[in-house]
Design a protein around this motif. Structure first.
Motif, mmCIF file in Angstrom:
data_model
loop_
_atom_site.group_PDB
_atom_site.id
_atom_site.type_symbol
_atom_site.label_atom_id
_atom_site.label_comp_id
_atom_site.label_asym_id
_atom_site.label_seq_id
_atom_site.Cartn_x
_atom_site.Cartn_y
_atom_site.Cartn_z
ATOM 1 N N VAL A 11 0.852 -1.186 0.000
ATOM 2 C CA VAL A 11 0.000 0.000 0.000
ATOM 3 C C VAL A 11 0.888 1.236 0.000
ATOM 4 O O VAL A 11 2.047 1.189 0.417
ATOM 5 N N GLU A 12 0.311 2.316 -0.478
ATOM 6 C CA GLU A 12 1.010 3.595 -0.481
ATOM 7 C C GLU A 12 0.051 4.651 0.033
ATOM 8 O O GLU A 12 -1.167 4.537 -0.147
ATOM 9 N N VAL A 13 0.620 5.690 0.657
ATOM 10 C CA VAL A 13 -0.218 6.798 1.102
ATOM 11 C C VAL A 13 0.293 8.090 0.486
ATOM 12 O O VAL A 13 1.463 8.194 0.100
ATOM 13 N N SER A 14 -0.628 9.036 0.381
ATOM 14 C CA SER A 14 -0.222 10.334 -0.138
ATOM 15 C C SER A 14 -0.863 11.423 0.716
ATOM 16 O O SER A 14 -1.933 11.221 1.300
ATOM 17 N N VAL A 15 -0.170 12.553 0.828
ATOM 18 C CA VAL A 15 -0.693 13.688 1.580
ATOM 19 C C VAL A 15 -1.053 14.776 0.578
ATOM 20 O O VAL A 15 -0.222 15.150 -0.263
ATOM 21 N N ASP A 16 -2.296 15.241 0.660
ATOM 22 C CA ASP A 16 -2.774 16.332 -0.201
ATOM 23 C C ASP A 16 -2.528 16.068 -1.686
ATOM 24 O O ASP A 16 -2.164 16.985 -2.445
ATOM 25 N N GLN A 47 -4.562 9.976 1.785
ATOM 26 C CA GLN A 47 -5.201 8.975 0.921
ATOM 27 C C GLN A 47 -4.370 7.702 0.908
ATOM 28 O O GLN A 47 -3.150 7.737 1.144
ATOM 29 N N VAL A 48 -5.047 6.599 0.598
ATOM 30 C CA VAL A 48 -4.340 5.316 0.519
ATOM 31 C C VAL A 48 -4.721 4.624 -0.780
ATOM 32 O O VAL A 48 -5.840 4.790 -1.286
ATOM 33 N N ARG A 49 -3.778 3.873 -1.336
ATOM 34 C CA ARG A 49 -4.106 3.001 -2.462
ATOM 35 C C ARG A 49 -3.273 1.732 -2.319
ATOM 36 O O ARG A 49 -2.170 1.744 -1.755
#
Ligand SMILES: Nc1nc2c(c(=O)[nH]1)N[C@H]1C(S)=C(S)[C@@H](COP(=O)(O)O)O[C@H]1N2
Ligand SMILES: [Mo]
Length: 540
Positions: free
Chosen positions: A465-470, A505-507
């Protein structure tokens, strides 16, 4: 002419009792696990802080629930008496109090448990309507005696101890014959007493009826408690499945917390001794298997995450359990599937249907007729005594509860419950991921923040999984390894947050290398897509 305060109280109490008894009867008629009063008690127990709960159990032993139910009933009697008195002066005040009570009960029934469905609130609605009707019936003669409608004597509060209020004086002197000469004219008095006695009798009859109607479910619960299921083991969560992050959804979903979705208004209550499944259609020989026969087969056991096609991105119509049962492939082999068949139309005891690809039922994913959930016989709400579990498919095309019939057939030849309503014919689970911490709206300190949750791509498996900020660059998180591709996985990542408002967010990426799409799609017709995001604010 003034009525007595006790008469209004009694009217309130009897109307309250009538509502409790009709809600109890409704709950039992619909085979709902608990009446609203018991649901409230269970939630009080659930919400009681640990230390207090332990102290209570120390004192009460395991009678804590009956004691609590008794306390709730006593408190209710007090409230109902108050409602009766309020009814003397106002029509909206008692309605508001009763509405508040009904809302508490509805919340207790619906909110905290994953196991509730909409019809579980029906008993509360029936009880509420009964309260209003019974109250207006019982108070009608009192109102006549007062010689005016509600509010007419609002200037003279009923509770005021003015010398003019003969009834209050009578109460103050502790008169034993309060019904008497104190206030009600003879005709109203008789009307009220007859009505009150009739209401008390009716409430008692309805209560007893509820008890009788509920006997079937109690008996099946008893049988369920005594069932022996050879080859069924208790769940043993693999330590590698846990990342140990605080506040993340438990990896194993307890049966009580497991979401519940079905079309049953009245829960099917099935005695295993009367259960059987018929396998027929495009087969060499029709096979009927009784519960004891099924229970004698070799069991297969697996962790499987079940989810609903109606689960929105970030939603919680998903749960993970340890299922035990008999491989459907074994049963189909006994019947002998004819060439050309590509589907099995499953039917439940209550007539619900779904069509499942034969391939998913016979390949190595070990689709099963499950007899146990988390090491215990299935809860009645989750399909007792037998349901289907098929890893990798949404529940609506595979997870038939109370299953009684498997017809080997062709997709081209059949219609199933949800596919006639516009939902997709096949229902493979779509990869998804969810952020559990921080919660939406969380207020955080600047600096490193742990983001964590679950991700799933049943029967393919999650690779990362990966996360992103804004909406910025994606940074990789770490994932746990449950040792199977059929469950959700826990994940966590650390991000650095500056003061201000942010979106996390996560994907996920599955083991085939497919990256979860950010394209947002609705649950209809075959499952939602898109990335889950939560808004947080970071203090300066
Ligand atoms: N008999 C029956 N089985 C059913 C359904 C139903 O309505 N009736 N709903 C299905 C759907 S849509 C889902 S998502 C799962 C939910 O299973 P659960 O209630 O045990 O979580 O059951 C499936 N099995
Ligand atoms: Mo579903």
């Amino acid at each position: 002419m003034k009525t007595t305060r006790w008469a209004w109280s009694l009217a309130g109490i009897l109307a309250g009792a009538a509502g409790l008894s009709t809600s109890y009867l409704t709950a039992n008629a619909l085979s709902i696990r608990e009446s609203p009063v018991v649901a409230v008690a269970e939630d009080v127990i659930r919400l009681t802080p640990g230390a207090l709960a332990e102290a209570a159990i120390d004192v009460l032993g395991h009678r804590d629930k009956p004691v609590l139910v008794a306390v709730i009933l006593l408190l209710s009697v007090g409230l109902f008496a108050l409602v009766g008195r309020l009814a003397r002066r106002s029509s909206w005040a008692p309605t508001l109090v009763l509405l508040a009570l009904a809302l508490v009960a509805a919340l207790a029934v619906l909110l905290p448990k994953g196991t509730a469905n909409g019809s579980d609130a029906l008993p509360v609605a029936v009880g509420f309507v009964t309260w209003l009707l019974a109250l207006s019936l019982l108070t009608a003669p009192l109102r006549t005696a007062d010689g005016a409608g509600p509010g007419a004597d609002a200037t003279t509060p009923a509770d005021a101890t003015t010398p003019a209020d003969a009834t209050t004086a009578a109460e103050a002197t502790g008169s034993t014959d309060r019904a008497g000469q104190a206030g009600l004219p003879e005709s109203s008095r008789r009307g009220f007493l007859v009505g009150a006695a009739a209401m008390a009798g009716a409430a008692a009859v309805v209560g007893v009826l509820g008890r009788l109607v509920g006997a079937g479910r109690r008996e099946v619960e008893r049988i369920r408690g005594l069932l022996r299921l050879p080859g069924v083991t208790a769940p043993d969560v693999p330590p590698s499945a846990l990342l140990g992050t605080a506040d993340v959804t438990p990896w194993l979903t307890r049966a009580d917390d497991f979401y519940r979705i079905d079309t049953a208004i009245s829960v099917p209550v099935i005695d295993p001794a009367e259960w059987q499944v018929r396998i027929h259609g495009l087969v060499d020989r029709e096979v009927v298997v009784t519960f004891d026969e099924l229970n004698a087969f070799e069991k297969t056991e697996a962790w499987v995450t079940l989810n609903c096609v109606s689960n929105v991105v970030g939603g919680n119509l998903i749960g993970n359990a340890w299922w035990s049962g008999v491989r459907i492939a074994t049963l189909l082999a006994e019947a002998g599937v004819r060439p050309g068949a590509d589907a099995v139309l499953q039917t439940s005891e209550d007539g619900w249907t779904c069509a499942t690809p034969i391939e998913a039922l016979t390949d190595d994913r070990d689709a099963m007729l499950a007899l146990a959930m988390n090491g215990k016989p299935l809860p009645i709400e989750h399909g007792f005594p037998v349901r289907s579990i098929v890893p990798g498919l949404y529940g609506y095309v595979s997870a038939t509860k109370w299953v009684v019939d498997l017809e080997v057939t062709r997709f081209a030849d059949v219609q199933a419950y949800w596919t006639t309503k516009g939902w997709g014919e096949r229902g493979p689970v779509k990869m998804s991921s969810r952020i559990d911490v921080p919660g939406s709206g969380a207020e955080l300190e600047p600096g490193e923040v742990v983001v964590a949750g679950v991700a799933w791509a049943q029967h393919t498996g999650i690779a990362g999984v990966e996360v992103s900020v804004d909406g910025g660059a994606w940074t990789a998180g770490e994932i746990a390894d449950p040792g199977t591709v059929d469950t959700w996985v826990q994940w966590r990542a650390v991000v650095d947050l500056e003061p201000g408002d942010h979106v996390l967010q996560v994907r996920a990426t599955d083991k085939d290398g497919l990256v979860q799409t950010g394209v947002e799609r609705d649950v209809l017709p075959d499952g939602a897509t898109g990335w889950h995001g939560v808004d947080v604010s970071v203090s300066a």
